[in-house]
Write a protein that holds these residues in place. Structure first.
Motif, PDB file in Angstrom:
ATOM      1  N   UNK A  20      61.767  19.343  69.638  1.00  0.00           N
ATOM      2  CA  UNK A  20      61.396  19.997  70.891  1.00  0.00           C
ATOM      3  C   UNK A  20      59.893  19.930  71.086  1.00  0.00           C
ATOM      4  N   UNK A  21      59.517  19.965  72.343  1.00  0.00           N
ATOM      5  CA  UNK A  21      58.120  20.075  72.754  1.00  0.00           C
ATOM      6  C   UNK A  21      58.055  21.243  73.723  1.00  0.00           C
ATOM      7  N   UNK A  22      57.090  22.110  73.511  1.00  0.00           N
ATOM      8  CA  UNK A  22      56.877  23.251  74.386  1.00  0.00           C
ATOM      9  C   UNK A  22      55.527  23.049  75.041  1.00  0.00           C
ATOM     10  N   UNK A  30      52.011  23.521  73.488  1.00  0.00           N
ATOM     11  CA  UNK A  30      51.980  24.821  72.824  1.00  0.00           C
ATOM     12  C   UNK A  30      52.612  24.723  71.439  1.00  0.00           C
ATOM     13  N   UNK A  31      53.615  23.858  71.304  1.00  0.00           N
ATOM     14  CA  UNK A  31      54.295  23.684  70.024  1.00  0.00           C
ATOM     15  C   UNK A  31      55.117  22.399  70.112  1.00  0.00           C
ATOM     16  N   UNK A  32      55.312  21.753  68.983  1.00  0.00           N
ATOM     17  CA  UNK A  32      56.116  20.543  68.957  1.00  0.00           C
ATOM     18  C   UNK A  32      56.573  20.250  67.538  1.00  0.00           C
ATOM     19  N   UNK A  70      61.000  26.985  82.231  1.00  0.00           N
ATOM     20  CA  UNK A  70      61.347  28.399  82.111  1.00  0.00           C
ATOM     21  C   UNK A  70      60.185  29.236  82.639  1.00  0.00           C
ATOM     22  N   UNK A  71      60.505  30.151  83.545  1.00  0.00           N
ATOM     23  CA  UNK A  71      59.501  31.092  84.027  1.00  0.00           C
ATOM     24  C   UNK A  71      59.144  32.027  82.869  1.00  0.00           C
ATOM     25  N   UNK A 138      54.507  30.372  81.925  1.00  0.00           N
ATOM     26  CA  UNK A 138      55.643  29.513  82.248  1.00  0.00           C
ATOM     27  C   UNK A 138      55.586  28.342  81.273  1.00  0.00           C
ATOM     28  N   UNK A 139      56.738  27.904  80.790  1.00  0.00           N
ATOM     29  CA  UNK A 139      56.741  26.801  79.822  1.00  0.00           C
ATOM     30  C   UNK A 139      57.779  25.751  80.190  1.00  0.00           C
ATOM     31  N   UNK A 140      57.487  24.521  79.787  1.00  0.00           N
ATOM     32  CA  UNK A 140      58.456  23.438  79.878  1.00  0.00           C
ATOM     33  C   UNK A 140      58.977  23.198  78.470  1.00  0.00           C
TER      34      UNK A 140
END
Length: 154
Positions: A20-22, A30-32, A70-71, A138-140
């Motif tokens: 995952x990638x955030x 933000x994270x991966x 995601x909101x 908000x994040x993807x």
């Protein structure tokens, strides 16, 4: 979990291995799991992901790649002012210099550790924010499902 053409899809009690990638709304990471090329392993419902993140995964199968926006309220929630504390500077070890923006672990009565972000230092008062560092963002959430299997009973 259901079978589609003999392929397991993610549902309750699925064990999932995924990359995952955030990303934040400005596109910054933000994270991966890809940074160290080490996929994450989780069991649906084990608490490692929030319900909203798990809902994004439901119905996906090995080989699927998907992106979800995601909101903030559905991702890490909104910042809660009750999670901001003012701590006397003398409570911090002189061995570890504190700086604004740093994340520190704080011991809880039950022995667990809770991360807090140092927001400001003013005289003898240190402002510590115990909200999730991504609260209010908000994040993807980009995912690549590597493997889906039935979680083993405990």
């Amino acid at each position: 979990m259901t079978l589609t053409n003999n392929t397991l899809v993610i549902g309750d009690n699925s064990e999932v291995i995924l990359h995952f990638d955030l990303k934040l709304s400005d596109g910054s990471a933000a994270d991966s799991t890809r940074v160290n090329n080490k996929p994450a392993k989780m069991v649906m419902g084990d608490g490692s992901l929030t319900k909203n993140f798990e809902d994004c995964l439901r119905g996906l199968a090995a080989g699927d790649k998907k992106s979800f926006l995601l909101e903030a309220v559905d991702a890490f929630g909104m910042p809660n002012p009750d999670n901001i504390y003012y701590v006397d500077r003398t409570k911090f070890s002189t061995d570890t210099p504190i700086q604004e923006g740093m994340i520190m672990g704080f011991s809880q009565p039950d022995g667990s550790e809770l991360p807090g972000v140092i927001r400001s230092i003013a005289g003898h008062s240190v402002t510590v924010d115990f909200n999730h560092p991504l609260a209010g963002q908000n994040v993807t959430f980009d995912v690549e499902i590597i493997e889906v299997r039935t979680a083993s009973a405990k």
